[in-house]
Design a protein around this motif. Structure first.
Motif, PDB file in Angstrom:
ATOM      1  N   GLY A  26       0.822  -1.216   0.000  1.00 13.82           N
ATOM      2  CA  GLY A  26       0.000   0.000   0.000  1.00 13.82           C
ATOM      3  C   GLY A  26       0.855   1.264   0.000  1.00 13.82           C
ATOM      4  N   GLN A  27       1.979   1.201   0.710  1.00 16.54           N
ATOM      5  CA  GLN A  27       2.888   2.343   0.743  1.00 16.54           C
ATOM      6  C   GLN A  27       3.518   2.559  -0.639  1.00 16.54           C
ATOM      7  OE1 GLN A  27       6.022   1.893   3.634  1.00 16.54           O
ATOM      8  NE2 GLN A  27       6.195   4.105   3.909  1.00 16.54           N
ATOM      9  N   LEU A  28       3.862   1.466  -1.294  1.00 15.61           N
ATOM     10  CA  LEU A  28       4.440   1.546  -2.632  1.00 15.61           C
ATOM     11  C   LEU A  28       3.428   2.150  -3.604  1.00 15.61           C
ATOM     12  CD1 LEU A  28       6.578   0.897  -4.809  1.00 15.61           C
ATOM     13  CD2 LEU A  28       5.690  -1.424  -4.858  1.00 15.61           C
ATOM     14  N   THR A  29       2.209   1.659  -3.565  1.00 16.28           N
ATOM     15  CA  THR A  29       1.198   2.155  -4.499  1.00 16.28           C
ATOM     16  C   THR A  29       0.744   3.579  -4.158  1.00 16.28           C
ATOM     17  OG1 THR A  29      -0.589   1.073  -3.274  1.00 16.28           O
ATOM     18  CG2 THR A  29       0.364  -0.135  -5.146  1.00 16.28           C
ATOM     19  N   TYR A  30       1.034   4.037  -2.948  1.00 12.67           N
ATOM     20  CA  TYR A  30       0.777   5.437  -2.598  1.00 12.67           C
ATOM     21  C   TYR A  30       1.676   6.347  -3.438  1.00 12.67           C
ATOM     22  CZ  TYR A  30       0.924   9.791   0.057  1.00 12.67           C
ATOM     23  OH  TYR A  30       0.869  11.110   0.420  1.00 12.67           O
ATOM     24  N   TYR A  31       2.939   5.949  -3.595  1.00 13.31           N
ATOM     25  CA  TYR A  31       3.905   6.734  -4.368  1.00 13.31           C
ATOM     26  C   TYR A  31       3.745   6.518  -5.875  1.00 13.31           C
ATOM     27  CZ  TYR A  31       6.461   7.609  -0.018  1.00 13.31           C
ATOM     28  OH  TYR A  31       6.824   8.004   1.243  1.00 13.31           O
ATOM     29  N   TYR A  32       3.513   5.291  -6.270  1.00 13.16           N
ATOM     30  CA  TYR A  32       3.427   4.941  -7.695  1.00 13.16           C
ATOM     31  C   TYR A  32       2.211   4.059  -7.925  1.00 13.16           C
ATOM     32  CZ  TYR A  32       8.257   6.523  -7.630  1.00 13.16           C
ATOM     33  OH  TYR A  32       9.397   7.258  -7.456  1.00 13.16           O
ATOM     34  N   LYS A  33       1.343   4.475  -8.812  1.00 12.72           N
ATOM     35  CA  LYS A  33       0.098   3.740  -9.063  1.00 12.72           C
ATOM     36  C   LYS A  33       0.322   2.467  -9.881  1.00 12.72           C
ATOM     37  CE  LYS A  33      -2.257   6.800  -6.913  1.00 12.72           C
ATOM     38  NZ  LYS A  33      -2.106   6.682  -5.491  1.00 12.72           N
ATOM     39  N   THR A  34       1.322   2.500 -10.794  1.00 15.92           N
ATOM     40  CA  THR A  34       1.570   1.333 -11.637  1.00 15.92           C
ATOM     41  C   THR A  34       3.062   1.000 -11.668  1.00 15.92           C
ATOM     42  OG1 THR A  34       1.952   2.564 -13.695  1.00 15.92           O
ATOM     43  CG2 THR A  34      -0.349   1.994 -13.165  1.00 15.92           C
ATOM     44  N   LYS A  35       3.333  -0.228 -12.009  1.00 14.94           N
ATOM     45  CA  LYS A  35       4.720  -0.691 -12.154  1.00 14.94           C
ATOM     46  C   LYS A  35       5.432   0.134 -13.221  1.00 14.94           C
ATOM     47  CE  LYS A  35       6.704  -4.567 -14.482  1.00 14.94           C
ATOM     48  NZ  LYS A  35       6.693  -5.999 -14.794  1.00 14.94           N
TER      49      LYS A  35
END
Length: 193
Positions: free
Chosen positions: A45-54
């Motif tokens: 969730g923290q990762l997707t907070y910064y970046y929505k997609t790979k």
């Protein structure tokens, strides 16, 4: 008593580092947001907070990494009394260093064929490097035309990529120190005329 302060990387730094490491080790297709989060030791969730997609993550991180590389390469050339030697040493550094830079470059080049955003980032980086080397040749070699300097720059970078590929394929263990990439590019330039 000595107290050690442990510098903790912020989550964004850890994410960027993990992304580059995984890209270099596993390639684009094998990297997932879940793998990146695990490698960075952050919650998904923290990762997707910064970046929505790979893809957004990879394009952003690659762009930043290439810019850091360019700035360092440019600094070495600007601060050198012999720009051609600084270029050669910089290229040798990429080829010979025991880092993941070479694998990362190959991964980026391969993925840029199907990803237009990544292709734009790589194209911008390539043009900046070629212009830097071309301008350095123009400053260092009297009587050289802009076209000749540009061809020399492209041949040198082509030799760099060729050596990276040969290294990755174990065609040759390391670049022979006696072979100057600049001299090889000049020889190839003569063959092109």
């Amino acid at each position: 008593m000595i107290h050690f302060t442990i510098h903790k990387k912020d989550p964004l730094e850890k994410i960027k580092e993990a992304t580059l490491n995984l890209l270099a080790e596993d390639g684009y297709d094998a990297v997932s947001m879940r793998n990146i989060a695990k490698e960075a030791n952050v919650a998904l969730g923290q990762l997707t907070y910064y970046y929505k997609t790979k893809n957004n993550l990879i394009v952003s991180v690659v762009k930043e990494a290439l810019e850091v590389f360019y700035v360092e390469f440019e600094r070495r050339i600007i601060e050198s009394d012999n720009k051609i030697n600084a270029i050669t040493e910089g290229v040798k550094m990429v080829i010979k260093e025991d880092t993941k830079t070479d694998k990362l470059l190959i991964t980026i080049m391969a993925q840029s064929q199907v990803d237009k955003k990544l292709q734009k980032v790589l194209k911008n980086f390539w043009n900046k490097i070629i212009n830097l080397i071309t301008n350095s040749y123009l400053e260092e070699i009297s009587g050289i035309s802009t076209n000749q300097a540009n061809i020399k720059a492209r041949l040198l970078m082509g030799a760099c990529i060729e050596n990276i590929i040969e290294k990755m394929l174990d065609i040759k263990d390391e670049v022979d120190d006696k072979i100057s990439l600049v001299k090889e590019a000049e020889k190839k330039l003569g063959e092109c005329n």
